[in-house]
Design a protein around this motif. Structure first.
Motif, PDB file in Angstrom:
ATOM      1  N   GLU A 116      51.119  32.291  40.154  1.00 27.93           N
ATOM      2  CA  GLU A 116      50.247  31.688  41.166  1.00 27.93           C
ATOM      3  C   GLU A 116      48.879  31.358  40.588  1.00 27.93           C
ATOM      4  O   GLU A 116      48.223  30.423  41.047  1.00 27.93           O
ATOM      5  N   HIS A 117      48.428  32.102  39.599  1.00 21.09           N
ATOM      6  CA  HIS A 117      47.192  31.727  38.915  1.00 21.09           C
ATOM      7  C   HIS A 117      47.342  30.354  38.269  1.00 21.09           C
ATOM      8  O   HIS A 117      46.508  29.459  38.456  1.00 21.09           O
ATOM      9  N   ALA A 118      48.406  30.197  37.487  1.00 22.21           N
ATOM     10  CA  ALA A 118      48.637  28.918  36.815  1.00 22.21           C
ATOM     11  C   ALA A 118      48.870  27.809  37.830  1.00 22.21           C
ATOM     12  O   ALA A 118      48.368  26.682  37.685  1.00 22.21           O
ATOM     13  N   GLY A 119      49.637  28.111  38.870  1.00 22.96           N
ATOM     14  CA  GLY A 119      49.969  27.099  39.862  1.00 22.96           C
ATOM     15  C   GLY A 119      48.756  26.546  40.573  1.00 22.96           C
ATOM     16  O   GLY A 119      48.685  25.344  40.855  1.00 22.96           O
ATOM     17  N   LEU A 120      47.786  27.405  40.859  1.00 25.72           N
ATOM     18  CA  LEU A 120      46.612  26.988  41.622  1.00 25.72           C
ATOM     19  C   LEU A 120      45.361  26.830  40.771  1.00 25.72           C
ATOM     20  O   LEU A 120      44.268  26.616  41.295  1.00 25.72           O
ATOM     21  N   GLY A 121      45.528  26.938  39.463  1.00 30.16           N
ATOM     22  CA  GLY A 121      44.407  26.679  38.570  1.00 30.16           C
ATOM     23  C   GLY A 121      43.370  27.782  38.525  1.00 30.16           C
ATOM     24  O   GLY A 121      42.190  27.523  38.262  1.00 30.16           O
ATOM     25  N   VAL A 122      43.791  29.016  38.783  1.00 31.65           N
ATOM     26  CA  VAL A 122      42.877  30.156  38.749  1.00 31.65           C
ATOM     27  C   VAL A 122      42.939  30.791  37.365  1.00 31.65           C
ATOM     28  O   VAL A 122      44.029  31.121  36.881  1.00 31.65           O
ATOM     29  N   PRO A 123      41.817  30.984  36.692  1.00 31.01           N
ATOM     30  CA  PRO A 123      41.840  31.613  35.364  1.00 31.01           C
ATOM     31  C   PRO A 123      42.514  32.992  35.416  1.00 31.01           C
ATOM     32  O   PRO A 123      42.319  33.759  36.364  1.00 31.01           O
ATOM     33  N   PHE A 124      43.290  33.281  34.389  1.00 27.12           N
ATOM     34  CA  PHE A 124      44.025  34.546  34.295  1.00 27.12           C
ATOM     35  C   PHE A 124      43.698  35.188  32.948  1.00 27.12           C
ATOM     36  O   PHE A 124      44.437  35.045  31.983  1.00 27.12           O
ATOM     37  N   PRO A 125      42.568  35.891  32.872  1.00 28.38           N
ATOM     38  CA  PRO A 125      42.159  36.485  31.597  1.00 28.38           C
ATOM     39  C   PRO A 125      43.150  37.550  31.132  1.00 28.38           C
ATOM     40  O   PRO A 125      43.980  38.038  31.915  1.00 28.38           O
ATOM     41  N   PRO A 126      43.063  37.958  29.878  1.00 30.47           N
ATOM     42  CA  PRO A 126      43.887  39.066  29.401  1.00 30.47           C
ATOM     43  C   PRO A 126      43.641  40.338  30.208  1.00 30.47           C
ATOM     44  O   PRO A 126      42.587  40.503  30.842  1.00 30.47           O
ATOM     45  N   LEU A 127      44.583  41.247  30.151  1.00 29.04           N
ATOM     46  CA  LEU A 127      44.533  42.439  30.993  1.00 29.04           C
ATOM     47  C   LEU A 127      43.248  43.237  30.785  1.00 29.04           C
ATOM     48  O   LEU A 127      42.634  43.704  31.757  1.00 29.04           O
ATOM     49  N   GLY A 128      42.835  43.412  29.534  1.00 28.62           N
ATOM     50  CA  GLY A 128      41.619  44.181  29.279  1.00 28.62           C
ATOM     51  C   GLY A 128      40.411  43.588  29.958  1.00 28.62           C
ATOM     52  O   GLY A 128      39.584  44.308  30.536  1.00 28.62           O
ATOM     53  N   GLU A 129      40.290  42.261  29.914  1.00 27.25           N
ATOM     54  CA  GLU A 129      39.162  41.611  30.577  1.00 27.25           C
ATOM     55  C   GLU A 129      39.265  41.735  32.088  1.00 27.25           C
ATOM     56  O   GLU A 129      38.243  41.906  32.774  1.00 27.25           O
ATOM     57  N   ARG A 130      40.469  41.670  32.619  1.00 29.78           N
ATOM     58  CA  ARG A 130      40.620  41.815  34.066  1.00 29.78           C
ATOM     59  C   ARG A 130      40.148  43.203  34.513  1.00 29.78           C
ATOM     60  O   ARG A 130      39.518  43.346  35.560  1.00 29.78           O
ATOM     61  N   PHE A 131      40.436  44.213  33.718  1.00 28.22           N
ATOM     62  CA  PHE A 131      39.947  45.546  34.064  1.00 28.22           C
ATOM     63  C   PHE A 131      38.428  45.640  33.935  1.00 28.22           C
ATOM     64  O   PHE A 131      37.769  46.307  34.739  1.00 28.22           O
ATOM     65  N   ASP A 132      37.872  44.986  32.921  1.00 30.03           N
ATOM     66  CA  ASP A 132      36.408  44.956  32.810  1.00 30.03           C
ATOM     67  C   ASP A 132      35.797  44.310  34.045  1.00 30.03           C
ATOM     68  O   ASP A 132      34.794  44.796  34.596  1.00 30.03           O
ATOM     69  N   ARG A 133      36.387  43.210  34.475  1.00 28.30           N
ATOM     70  CA  ARG A 133      35.896  42.527  35.668  1.00 28.30           C
ATOM     71  C   ARG A 133      36.078  43.390  36.920  1.00 28.30           C
ATOM     72  O   ARG A 133      35.238  43.367  37.831  1.00 28.30           O
ATOM     73  N   LEU A 134      37.164  44.141  36.962  1.00 27.58           N
ATOM     74  CA  LEU A 134      37.386  45.028  38.103  1.00 27.58           C
ATOM     75  C   LEU A 134      36.291  46.082  38.185  1.00 27.58           C
ATOM     76  O   LEU A 134      35.748  46.352  39.267  1.00 27.58           O
ATOM     77  N   GLY A 135      35.936  46.672  37.060  1.00 27.70           N
ATOM     78  CA  GLY A 135      34.856  47.657  37.063  1.00 27.70           C
ATOM     79  C   GLY A 135      33.551  47.066  37.545  1.00 27.70           C
ATOM     80  O   GLY A 135      32.824  47.684  38.347  1.00 27.70           O
TER      81      GLY A 135
END
Length: 282
Positions: A116-135
Motif C-alpha cells: 500500500e505504500h508503493a501503491g499510494l506513493g508513500v515513502p517506505f524507509p528501511p526498518l531501522g529508519e522507521r523505528f527511528d521515526r517511531l521514537g
C-alpha cells in the motif's frame, strides 16, 4: 480481564460500512467491551481478503464511531508511523479525543504493508529508519499533548511550534499503545514512551517471554513495570479451535495481560455476542 473488539473486514451482503461500524461499536459498548479499534490500512490486508476489498480510512471512521457511542475507548491498532507527519498525527488524535470527550487512544507501530505504500506513493524507509521515526513521533506526540509549545528538533522531524489546541481532554494525556513484540526496539520504546504494549496471542510461553523482556527494558530505563498496561491481540477465530480458548485466556491473565482484543470472524455483531457469552469471566 477486560476486552476490546477489532473489526478488520467490511465485506458482507445486506449491510453498509456505516451500519456495520455503528452496530458493532454500539453493541460492544452495551456488552461492556472497553476498546473499539480499527486497522490503519489503505488497502485490505492480503491475509484477510482481496486487496481491493473495502478498507475505510481509520481516523475518519473513528470520528463517526465517536458520534454513536458514549464510553468505549477508540483507536487504531496500530497507526503506521509512515502515513502521517507526526505533528499532524498528534493533532488528529487530539481532535478525536476532544470529539469523543476523552476516549481516544494512540496505537502506533513502525508500519509494514509495503504494497500500500508503493501503491499510494508513500515513502517506505528501511526498518531501522522507521523505528527511528517511531521514537521521534512518540516524543513529538508527548510534547504536543503537554503545555510545551516550543520547537522540536530531531533527526527526521523538525517542528517550529508544537501547538495543539484543543489538547487532550484527560489531565494525563492520551494513552499511547505501542504495538508489536520486537524485543530489541519495540518493547524498548514501550518502556521509554508507552502507556501500554500490545502483543499477539502467540502462545502463553511466548507471551511470558515477551513480558519478561519488557520488564527488563523497564528496569533499564528506571521505570516500574507495573505502570505499563499489558494488552494482547487475538488475530485468529477463538471459536474454530479444538480446545476452548477460555483456559488459555485465563493463563494469559495470570501473566498480567489485562485487556484482550478479538478480531471478529463472520458477522461482527454475532461474534461480539459470542465472545461476551463464552469468554467474559475467563
Amino acid at each position: 480481564m477486560r476486552y476490546g473488539i477489532h473489526p478488520v473486514s467490511f465485506v458482507g451482503e445486506g449491510t453498509t460500512i456505516p451500519a456495520t461500524l455503528a452496530a458493532t461499536a454500539t453493541r460492544a459498548e452495551e456488552l461492556g467491551f472497553d476498546w473499539f479499534v480499527l486497522s490503519d490500512h489503505w488497502f485490505q490486508m492480503e491475509m484477510v481478503g482481496a486487496v481491493d476489498d473495502p478498507m475505510p480510512e481509520g481516523y475518519t471512521s473513528l470520528g463517526y464511531v465517536a458520534a454513536v457511542t458514549n464510553e468505549i475507548q477508540l483507536g487504531l491498532l496500530v497507526t503506521g508511523v509512515t502515513y502521517r507527519h507526526p505533528g499532524l498525527l498528534a493533532k488528529t488524535v487530539a481532535t478525536l479525543d476532544a470529539l469523543s470527550d476523552g476516549r481516544a487512544l494512540l496505537g502506533i507501530g513502525a508500519a509494514w504493508y509495503e504494497r500500500e505504500h508503493a501503491g499510494l506513493g508513500v515513502p517506505f524507509p528501511p526498518l531501522g529508519e522507521r523505528f527511528d521515526r517511531l521514537g521521534e513521533t512518540l516524543r513529538i506526540c508527548r510534547q504536543m499533548w503537554s503545555s510545551e509549545t516550543g520547537p522540536f528538533e530531531g533527526e527526521h522531524h523538525r517542528l517550529a511550534e508544537t501547538i495543539c489546541s484543543p489538547g487532550p481532554v484527560r489531565p494525563g494525556g492520551i494513552p499511547i499503545v505501542v504495538g508489536g513484540g520486537g524485543e530489541r526496539r519495540t518493547l524498548r520504546l514501550v518502556a521509554e514512551h508507552g502507556d501500554a504494549c500490545n502483543l499477539i496471542a502467540s502462545g502463553v510461553d511466548e507471551v511470558a517471554h515477551k513480558l519478561a523482556v519488557l520488564d527488563r527494558h523497564c528496569a533499564d530505563v528506571g521505570r516500574d513495570p507495573a505502570t505499563v498496561q499489558r494488552t494482547m491481540m487475538v488475530p485468529f477465530d477463538v471459536f474454530a479451535r479444538d480446545e476452548p480458548f477460555g483456559d488459555e485466556l485465563a493463563a494469559y491473565a495470570g501473566l498480567g495481560i489485562d485487556l484482550t482484543i478479538f478480531v471478529p470472524y463472520g458477522d461482527p455483531i454475532e461474534y461480539v455476542e459470542r465472545c461476551r457469552s463464552a469468554l467474559w469471566h475467563a
